[in-house]
Design a protein around this motif. Structure first.
Motif, mmCIF file in Angstrom:
data_model
loop_
_atom_site.group_PDB
_atom_site.id
_atom_site.type_symbol
_atom_site.label_atom_id
_atom_site.label_comp_id
_atom_site.label_asym_id
_atom_site.label_seq_id
_atom_site.Cartn_x
_atom_site.Cartn_y
_atom_site.Cartn_z
ATOM 1 N N THR A 197 -31.412 -4.480 -26.546
ATOM 2 C CA THR A 197 -30.970 -5.483 -27.521
ATOM 3 C C THR A 197 -31.219 -6.892 -27.000
ATOM 4 O OG1 THR A 197 -29.259 -3.956 -28.309
ATOM 5 C CG2 THR A 197 -29.020 -6.279 -28.897
ATOM 6 N N ILE A 198 -30.947 -7.106 -25.712
ATOM 7 C CA ILE A 198 -31.256 -8.408 -25.110
ATOM 8 C C ILE A 198 -32.753 -8.681 -25.194
ATOM 9 C CG2 ILE A 198 -31.308 -9.698 -22.936
ATOM 10 C CD1 ILE A 198 -28.686 -8.293 -22.187
ATOM 11 N N GLY A 199 -33.551 -7.657 -24.911
ATOM 12 C CA GLY A 199 -34.997 -7.807 -24.994
ATOM 13 C C GLY A 199 -35.465 -8.136 -26.396
ATOM 14 N N LEU A 200 -34.846 -7.523 -27.405
ATOM 15 C CA LEU A 200 -35.211 -7.801 -28.795
ATOM 16 C C LEU A 200 -35.039 -9.282 -29.109
ATOM 17 C CD1 LEU A 200 -34.092 -5.683 -31.861
ATOM 18 C CD2 LEU A 200 -33.964 -8.161 -31.915
ATOM 19 N N PHE A 201 -33.874 -9.816 -28.777
ATOM 20 C CA PHE A 201 -33.631 -11.226 -29.085
ATOM 21 C C PHE A 201 -34.415 -12.142 -28.149
ATOM 22 C CE2 PHE A 201 -29.933 -9.297 -31.167
ATOM 23 C CZ PHE A 201 -30.047 -9.897 -32.413
ATOM 24 N N ALA A 202 -34.710 -11.662 -26.943
ATOM 25 C CA ALA A 202 -35.562 -12.454 -26.051
ATOM 26 C C ALA A 202 -36.952 -12.614 -26.650
ATOM 27 C CB ALA A 202 -35.647 -11.791 -24.677
ATOM 28 N N VAL A 203 -37.466 -11.555 -27.254
ATOM 29 C CA VAL A 203 -38.791 -11.633 -27.875
ATOM 30 C C VAL A 203 -38.813 -12.691 -28.969
ATOM 31 C CG1 VAL A 203 -40.439 -10.406 -29.360
ATOM 32 C CG2 VAL A 203 -39.532 -9.292 -27.329
ATOM 33 N N VAL A 204 -37.847 -12.631 -29.874
ATOM 34 C CA VAL A 204 -37.878 -13.568 -30.997
ATOM 35 C C VAL A 204 -37.627 -14.999 -30.527
ATOM 36 C CG1 VAL A 204 -35.441 -13.359 -31.670
ATOM 37 C CG2 VAL A 204 -37.159 -13.887 -33.381
ATOM 38 N N LEU A 205 -36.798 -15.177 -29.504
ATOM 39 C CA LEU A 205 -36.543 -16.530 -29.002
ATOM 40 C C LEU A 205 -37.757 -17.091 -28.262
ATOM 41 C CD1 LEU A 205 -32.847 -16.161 -27.789
ATOM 42 C CD2 LEU A 205 -33.660 -17.552 -29.706
ATOM 43 N N VAL A 206 -38.393 -16.261 -27.446
ATOM 44 C CA VAL A 206 -39.589 -16.721 -26.733
ATOM 45 C C VAL A 206 -40.708 -17.039 -27.715
ATOM 46 C CG1 VAL A 206 -41.424 -16.014 -25.159
ATOM 47 C CG2 VAL A 206 -39.048 -15.563 -24.562
ATOM 48 N N VAL A 207 -40.932 -16.139 -28.667
ATOM 49 C CA VAL A 207 -41.957 -16.385 -29.687
ATOM 50 C C VAL A 207 -41.625 -17.658 -30.454
ATOM 51 C CG1 VAL A 207 -42.922 -15.529 -31.859
ATOM 52 C CG2 VAL A 207 -42.660 -13.981 -29.918
ATOM 53 N N ARG A 219 -38.932 -3.773 -33.202
ATOM 54 C CA ARG A 219 -38.400 -2.498 -33.709
ATOM 55 C C ARG A 219 -38.230 -1.498 -32.573
ATOM 56 N NH1 ARG A 219 -42.532 -3.150 -37.992
ATOM 57 N NH2 ARG A 219 -41.490 -4.271 -39.677
ATOM 58 N N ALA A 220 -39.210 -1.451 -31.665
ATOM 59 C CA ALA A 220 -39.120 -0.515 -30.543
ATOM 60 C C ALA A 220 -37.930 -0.854 -29.647
ATOM 61 C CB ALA A 220 -40.417 -0.532 -29.742
ATOM 62 N N LEU A 221 -37.713 -2.148 -29.416
ATOM 63 C CA LEU A 221 -36.551 -2.558 -28.627
ATOM 64 C C LEU A 221 -35.255 -2.289 -29.391
ATOM 65 C CD1 LEU A 221 -38.029 -5.875 -27.247
ATOM 66 C CD2 LEU A 221 -37.309 -3.941 -25.839
ATOM 67 N N GLY A 222 -35.315 -2.433 -30.714
ATOM 68 C CA GLY A 222 -34.131 -2.223 -31.527
ATOM 69 C C GLY A 222 -33.675 -0.783 -31.576
ATOM 70 N N ASP A 223 -34.637 0.153 -31.512
ATOM 71 C CA ASP A 223 -34.221 1.567 -31.558
ATOM 72 C C ASP A 223 -34.323 2.266 -30.203
ATOM 73 O OD1 ASP A 223 -36.935 2.112 -31.192
ATOM 74 O OD2 ASP A 223 -37.288 2.540 -33.307
ATOM 75 N N GLY A 224 -34.611 1.505 -29.146
ATOM 76 C CA GLY A 224 -34.600 2.070 -27.804
ATOM 77 C C GLY A 224 -35.824 2.870 -27.423
ATOM 78 N N ALA A 266 -33.289 -1.730 -40.839
ATOM 79 C CA ALA A 266 -33.803 -1.847 -39.474
ATOM 80 C C ALA A 266 -35.277 -2.257 -39.482
ATOM 81 C CB ALA A 266 -33.630 -0.520 -38.734
ATOM 82 N N PHE A 267 -36.034 -1.747 -40.456
ATOM 83 C CA PHE A 267 -37.451 -2.076 -40.548
ATOM 84 C C PHE A 267 -37.647 -3.560 -40.852
ATOM 85 C CE2 PHE A 267 -41.549 -2.452 -42.643
ATOM 86 C CZ PHE A 267 -42.378 -1.647 -41.866
ATOM 87 N N LEU A 268 -36.781 -4.110 -41.709
ATOM 88 C CA LEU A 268 -36.946 -5.484 -42.170
ATOM 89 C C LEU A 268 -36.393 -6.512 -41.193
ATOM 90 C CD1 LEU A 268 -38.201 -6.570 -44.811
ATOM 91 C CD2 LEU A 268 -35.884 -6.788 -45.721
ATOM 92 N N MET A 269 -35.503 -6.098 -40.300
ATOM 93 C CA MET A 269 -34.843 -7.045 -39.406
ATOM 94 C C MET A 269 -35.809 -7.940 -38.642
ATOM 95 S SD MET A 269 -33.971 -7.597 -35.987
ATOM 96 C CE MET A 269 -32.781 -8.710 -35.244
ATOM 97 N N VAL A 301 -25.426 -7.575 -42.078
ATOM 98 C CA VAL A 301 -24.844 -7.370 -43.409
ATOM 99 C C VAL A 301 -25.675 -6.360 -44.195
ATOM 100 C CG1 VAL A 301 -24.355 -8.485 -45.616
ATOM 101 C CG2 VAL A 301 -23.727 -9.628 -43.479
ATOM 102 N N MET A 302 -27.011 -6.409 -44.046
ATOM 103 C CA MET A 302 -27.887 -5.453 -44.735
ATOM 104 C C MET A 302 -27.647 -4.026 -44.260
ATOM 105 S SD MET A 302 -31.643 -7.201 -45.166
ATOM 106 C CE MET A 302 -31.987 -6.934 -43.420
ATOM 107 N N GLY A 303 -27.185 -3.878 -43.026
ATOM 108 C CA GLY A 303 -26.958 -2.537 -42.492
ATOM 109 C C GLY A 303 -27.685 -2.251 -41.198
ATOM 110 N N TRP A 304 -28.428 -3.223 -40.676
ATOM 111 C CA TRP A 304 -29.105 -3.023 -39.393
ATOM 112 C C TRP A 304 -28.094 -2.931 -38.261
ATOM 113 C CZ3 TRP A 304 -29.013 -6.746 -35.361
ATOM 114 C CH2 TRP A 304 -29.761 -6.393 -34.223
ATOM 115 N N ARG A 305 -28.338 -2.005 -37.352
ATOM 116 C CA ARG A 305 -27.540 -1.893 -36.143
ATOM 117 C C ARG A 305 -28.476 -1.622 -34.967
ATOM 118 N NH1 ARG A 305 -24.742 -3.570 -39.424
ATOM 119 N NH2 ARG A 305 -22.589 -3.003 -40.010
#
Length: 257
Positions: free
Chosen positions: A142-152, A218-223, A61-64, A130-134
């Motif tokens: 989760t939408i916000g997490l991917f929104a961040v990476v897509l916007v960036v 990470r904050a978006l990923g773990d809520g 999760a840290f590396l994702m 595959v590494m184990g991130w959930r």
């Protein structure tokens, strides 16, 4: 019967299709699949036993976030190279002789870069799974997490495209982008926590953009995301948008002279 496409739309579509075909022919699509896997092999496999020794650390999760952000950096380098090649080979000069709005080539490259970005982020997410991130947050997190990476990713791609337009050498452009990306990536909290760095450099590590983006993801990923956590990322995005807009305007004007 639907309305016929405008000439500008047809031109944009044709140039975007040209860019997508070039992605396949150059092998960039393949690298988009391979890059996150290589990052996982180079960092997750050798470091997971050390990092997971801390009971509070889930290294997958840290590396994702950094796997996703490094995939974004690949898109940026590709965007800059694509724009620089169009400039140095005189393609933009030929476009000036056509009855084409001056923004169409830039928008077409943006379309190509967006497609490559989406593919890269999907590959990064699959590698992380595959590494184990959930995802540990809700659907909106989760939408916000991917929104961040897509916007960036979009903003960095626009900035890189503008740098490519202003460059006279594709090779120099690639080198000029690779070094800052490498330095910021390694001197960030993407791969190891801030506490693992010498104390004198921790303020830089903590506040630089890659670290702020990773912290928000990470904050978006773990809520656990809050506005105070997300605000630095928002301001960095505003800064990237402003820089990209200014440099794109300068680059487009240069190509039409």
């Amino acid at each position: 019967m639907g309305r016929p496409r405008t000439r500008g739309t047809a031109q944009w579509w044709a140039l975007t299709g040209r860019g997508l075909v070039a992605l396949v022919r150059s092998g960039e699509i393949i690298f988009a699949f391979v890059a996150p896997v290589l990052l996982a092999i180079c960092f997750y496999l050798p470091l997971r036993s050390i990092m997971n020794a801390d009971p509070t650390m889930d290294y997958a999760a840290f590396l994702m976030p950094i796997i996703s952000l490094q995939s974004v950096s690949f898109v940026a380098s590709s965007a800059a190279m694509r724009a620089a090649v169009d400039t140095t080979r005189g393609i933009n000069t030929r476009f000036r002789t056509l009855p084409m709005p001056m923004a169409i080539p830039t928008l077409a490259r943006l379309g190509t870069n967006t497609a490559l970005l989406v593919i890269s982020v999907i590959c990064a997410a699959a590698t992380s799974l595959v590494m184990g991130w959930r995802p540990g947050g809700g659907v909106l997190d989760t939408i916000g997490l991917f929104a961040v990476v897509l916007v960036v990713g979009m903003l960095i791609a626009v900035l890189a495209d503008a740098i490519g337009l202003l460059s006279d050498s594709p090779e120099a452009t690639s080198q000029a982008l690779s070094l800052p990306i490498l330095v910021l990536g390694m001197l960030s909290t993407g791969f190891v926590p801030e506490s693992q760095f010498p104390q004198w450099i921790q303020p830089f590590v903590r506040n630089q953009p890659i670290s702020q983006f990773a912290t928000s993801m990470r904050a978006l990923g773990d809520g656990t995301a809050t506005w105070s956590i997300l605000t630095p990322t928002i301001w960095w995005c505003v800064g990237l948008a402003a820089a990209g807009a200014v440099l794109t305007l300068i680059g487009v004007r240069r190509t039409v002279r």
